[in-house]
Design a protein around this motif. Sequence first.
Motif, PDB file in Angstrom:
ATOM      1  N   ALA A 200       0.821  -1.211   0.000  1.00 19.93           N
ATOM      2  CA  ALA A 200       0.000   0.000   0.000  1.00 19.93           C
ATOM      3  C   ALA A 200       0.854   1.259   0.000  1.00 19.93           C
ATOM      4  N   LEU A 201       1.883   1.275   0.837  1.00 22.11           N
ATOM      5  CA  LEU A 201       2.733   2.470   0.891  1.00 22.11           C
ATOM      6  C   LEU A 201       3.635   2.561  -0.335  1.00 22.11           C
ATOM      7  N   MET A 202       4.004   1.424  -0.902  1.00 14.52           N
ATOM      8  CA  MET A 202       4.721   1.445  -2.185  1.00 14.52           C
ATOM      9  C   MET A 202       3.844   2.075  -3.263  1.00 14.52           C
ATOM     10  N   ALA A 203       2.557   1.703  -3.277  1.00 19.14           N
ATOM     11  CA  ALA A 203       1.643   2.248  -4.268  1.00 19.14           C
ATOM     12  C   ALA A 203       1.472   3.755  -4.090  1.00 19.14           C
ATOM     13  N   CYS A 204       1.402   4.203  -2.835  1.00 21.17           N
ATOM     14  CA  CYS A 204       1.329   5.645  -2.592  1.00 21.17           C
ATOM     15  C   CYS A 204       2.570   6.341  -3.162  1.00 21.17           C
ATOM     16  N   SER A 205       3.733   5.775  -2.907  1.00 18.71           N
ATOM     17  CA  SER A 205       4.984   6.366  -3.396  1.00 18.71           C
ATOM     18  C   SER A 205       5.087   6.292  -4.915  1.00 18.71           C
ATOM     19  N   ASP A 210       5.872   9.767  -8.998  1.00 16.06           N
ATOM     20  CA  ASP A 210       5.640   9.613 -10.441  1.00 16.06           C
ATOM     21  C   ASP A 210       6.643   8.626 -11.052  1.00 16.06           C
ATOM     22  N   LEU A 211       6.630   7.410 -10.538  1.00 16.43           N
ATOM     23  CA  LEU A 211       7.553   6.391 -11.033  1.00 16.43           C
ATOM     24  C   LEU A 211       7.396   6.082 -12.519  1.00 16.43           C
ATOM     25  N   ASN A 217      11.757   8.142 -18.497  1.00 19.17           N
ATOM     26  CA  ASN A 217      12.953   8.958 -18.687  1.00 19.17           C
ATOM     27  C   ASN A 217      14.217   8.110 -18.711  1.00 19.17           C
ATOM     28  N   GLN A 218      14.257   7.119 -17.852  1.00 15.48           N
ATOM     29  CA  GLN A 218      15.432   6.252 -17.845  1.00 15.48           C
ATOM     30  C   GLN A 218      15.541   5.482 -19.158  1.00 15.48           C
ATOM     31  N   LYS A 219      14.409   4.965 -19.624  1.00 14.32           N
ATOM     32  CA  LYS A 219      14.415   4.225 -20.878  1.00 14.32           C
ATOM     33  C   LYS A 219      14.862   5.104 -22.044  1.00 14.32           C
ATOM     34  N   ASN A 220      14.462   6.379 -22.020  1.00 12.75           N
ATOM     35  CA  ASN A 220      14.796   7.306 -23.107  1.00 12.75           C
ATOM     36  C   ASN A 220      16.108   8.052 -22.870  1.00 12.75           C
ATOM     37  N   ARG A 221      16.818   7.679 -21.778  1.00 14.65           N
ATOM     38  CA  ARG A 221      18.082   8.346 -21.424  1.00 14.65           C
ATOM     39  C   ARG A 221      17.888   9.859 -21.316  1.00 14.65           C
ATOM     40  N   ASN A 222      16.769  10.212 -20.674  1.00 14.63           N
ATOM     41  CA  ASN A 222      16.372  11.611 -20.578  1.00 14.63           C
ATOM     42  C   ASN A 222      16.591  12.126 -19.161  1.00 14.63           C
ATOM     43  N   TRP A 223      17.580  13.015 -18.981  1.00 14.89           N
ATOM     44  CA  TRP A 223      17.881  13.604 -17.672  1.00 14.89           C
ATOM     45  C   TRP A 223      16.967  14.809 -17.465  1.00 14.89           C
ATOM     46  N   GLU A 224      15.770  14.525 -16.933  1.00 19.28           N
ATOM     47  CA  GLU A 224      14.764  15.577 -16.767  1.00 19.28           C
ATOM     48  C   GLU A 224      14.343  15.644 -15.305  1.00 19.28           C
ATOM     49  N   LYS A 225      14.634  16.744 -14.663  1.00 19.13           N
ATOM     50  CA  LYS A 225      14.193  16.911 -13.285  1.00 19.13           C
ATOM     51  C   LYS A 225      12.729  17.338 -13.241  1.00 19.13           C
ATOM     52  N   TYR A 226      12.046  16.912 -12.180  1.00 19.59           N
ATOM     53  CA  TYR A 226      10.655  17.332 -11.998  1.00 19.59           C
ATOM     54  C   TYR A 226      10.320  17.284 -10.507  1.00 19.59           C
ATOM     55  N   ASP A 227       9.290  18.021 -10.121  1.00 20.25           N
ATOM     56  CA  ASP A 227       8.879  18.062  -8.728  1.00 20.25           C
ATOM     57  C   ASP A 227       8.172  16.759  -8.343  1.00 20.25           C
ATOM     58  N   VAL A 228       8.445  16.294  -7.140  1.00 16.54           N
ATOM     59  CA  VAL A 228       7.763  15.115  -6.619  1.00 16.54           C
ATOM     60  C   VAL A 228       6.940  15.516  -5.403  1.00 16.54           C
ATOM     61  N   GLU A 229       6.097  14.615  -4.971  1.00 15.24           N
ATOM     62  CA  GLU A 229       5.188  14.893  -3.863  1.00 15.24           C
ATOM     63  C   GLU A 229       5.641  14.153  -2.611  1.00 15.24           C
ATOM     64  N   ASP A 368      -5.435  -1.020 -20.270  1.00 17.96           N
ATOM     65  CA  ASP A 368      -5.052   0.063 -21.177  1.00 17.96           C
ATOM     66  C   ASP A 368      -4.927   1.422 -20.498  1.00 17.96           C
ATOM     67  N   LEU A 369      -5.297   1.492 -19.234  1.00 21.10           N
ATOM     68  CA  LEU A 369      -5.259   2.788 -18.556  1.00 21.10           C
ATOM     69  C   LEU A 369      -3.840   3.090 -18.067  1.00 21.10           C
ATOM     70  N   PRO A 370      -3.262   4.193 -18.502  1.00 21.98           N
ATOM     71  CA  PRO A 370      -1.879   4.501 -18.134  1.00 21.98           C
ATOM     72  C   PRO A 370      -1.704   4.888 -16.668  1.00 21.98           C
ATOM     73  N   ASN A 371      -2.800   5.222 -16.007  1.00 25.54           N
ATOM     74  CA  ASN A 371      -2.721   5.660 -14.608  1.00 25.54           C
ATOM     75  C   ASN A 371      -3.149   4.564 -13.631  1.00 25.54           C
ATOM     76  N   VAL A 372      -3.007   3.310 -14.056  1.00 27.09           N
ATOM     77  CA  VAL A 372      -3.368   2.177 -13.206  1.00 27.09           C
ATOM     78  C   VAL A 372      -2.163   1.251 -13.039  1.00 27.09           C
ATOM     79  N   LEU A 373      -1.906   0.875 -11.798  1.00 29.96           N
ATOM     80  CA  LEU A 373      -0.872  -0.110 -11.475  1.00 29.96           C
ATOM     81  C   LEU A 373      -1.589  -1.414 -11.137  1.00 29.96           C
TER      82      LEU A 373
END
Length: 417
Positions: A200-205, A210-211, A217-229, A368-373
Amino acid sequence: MLAAPSLLRSAVRTTVSRRGIAWYHSSAALFVDDDNKSQSSPNVKTYWADPQLRQYKFWNRYDKTNQGKYQYLIDFSPESIQKEAKILSLSDPDDAANQPLHNGSLPMGASLMGIGTTLADFEPYRDAKPNVLFVSPSCPRAPAVLPLVLAAFPSIEWIHCRSAGIDFIESDEFTELATSMSIPVTNAKGQFSSSLAEYALMACSYFAKDLPRLMRNQKNRNWEKYDVEELRGKTLGVVGYGDIGRACAKLATVYGMRIIALRRHPFLSKDDPYCDVVYGRDKASLNRLMSESDYIICSAPSTVETRGMVNADAFNAVKKNAVFINLGRGPVVDEQALIEALQTGKLRGAALDVFTEEPLPSSSTMWDLPNVLISPHNMDQTSTFMHEATEFFLHENLPRFMVGEDLLNPVDPTLGY
């Protein structure tokens, strides 16, 4: 023996906080002692609804204080045995998790009479008068077979289920027989709570950090910083504050989260150190929890009362950007309403370990939903969890039964938990 108090069937909504208890729309009497109603076996004292005694008859795998106490008593004082245990195992004979029972060493005074998945498998043991029935999820037709076994063996005094939920044995016939025969039912509650709390706490994280974005980004070798919660300061709502829900709350408090819980008997959590607020289980309280929570964990059992409980109304009330996590039972949630909430953006995302239909059909929109784990109902499936559930039966509840002590993990077959 104390009878189990029962909540009056009136429209009562309660809120409990750490500072005390406040009752909303309360009646003069909230619970009564049903002295003249059918009572449990002497082996099961149902304290779960008694706020005065504050005794919880549930197993905690991490509390080693009294574990094995009655096994030790039997080993060193055989005269403490009040009755022999003659066991039938309603299970697949090849169920590896049952090997400690099927092929292991049993407590003194206990014997395994037979193993099988049909009534015919137990016919040779009628005259032996078995008094304990152990039921595993590996019995493929348990809801149909269990009532037949109970009717054929009126000597059964106790039923133990090797799972945390008893939905795999539920039927009207079972409920009627278990109730009319006053047979106590217990389960493996407490066995799976810690691993599900970690999930449950893994899912929250997963959503807070934004895993999915991180992995892209890792797959695309993209060094992009972003804000996390941060999870610290966020509100976690727990729908179904039983053993699993409480384990989630306990872990979440370490993260600094605020906890709102929903349970059938709120007053049982009056002094719970892991809850900030506890609501009663009515529609208004559920909607209120949904509207106040940043992360919502559903750990409610599947019963007649809870099926479809988290519906479109609940998702319409949900707080903006909330995340929904279901690790209890799939039928508790209206999945079409959940899909719509995810597609329309009412929910930021969902982590789902359980579904109404399992395995989840390949045609399901969920895939097919991108926002579902999605996980295949295995977030409590450690390599030893089922073996440990069998050992709990053997080394904790079975000795208790034999010496006439209270059984752990009592289940009300009418309620389903």
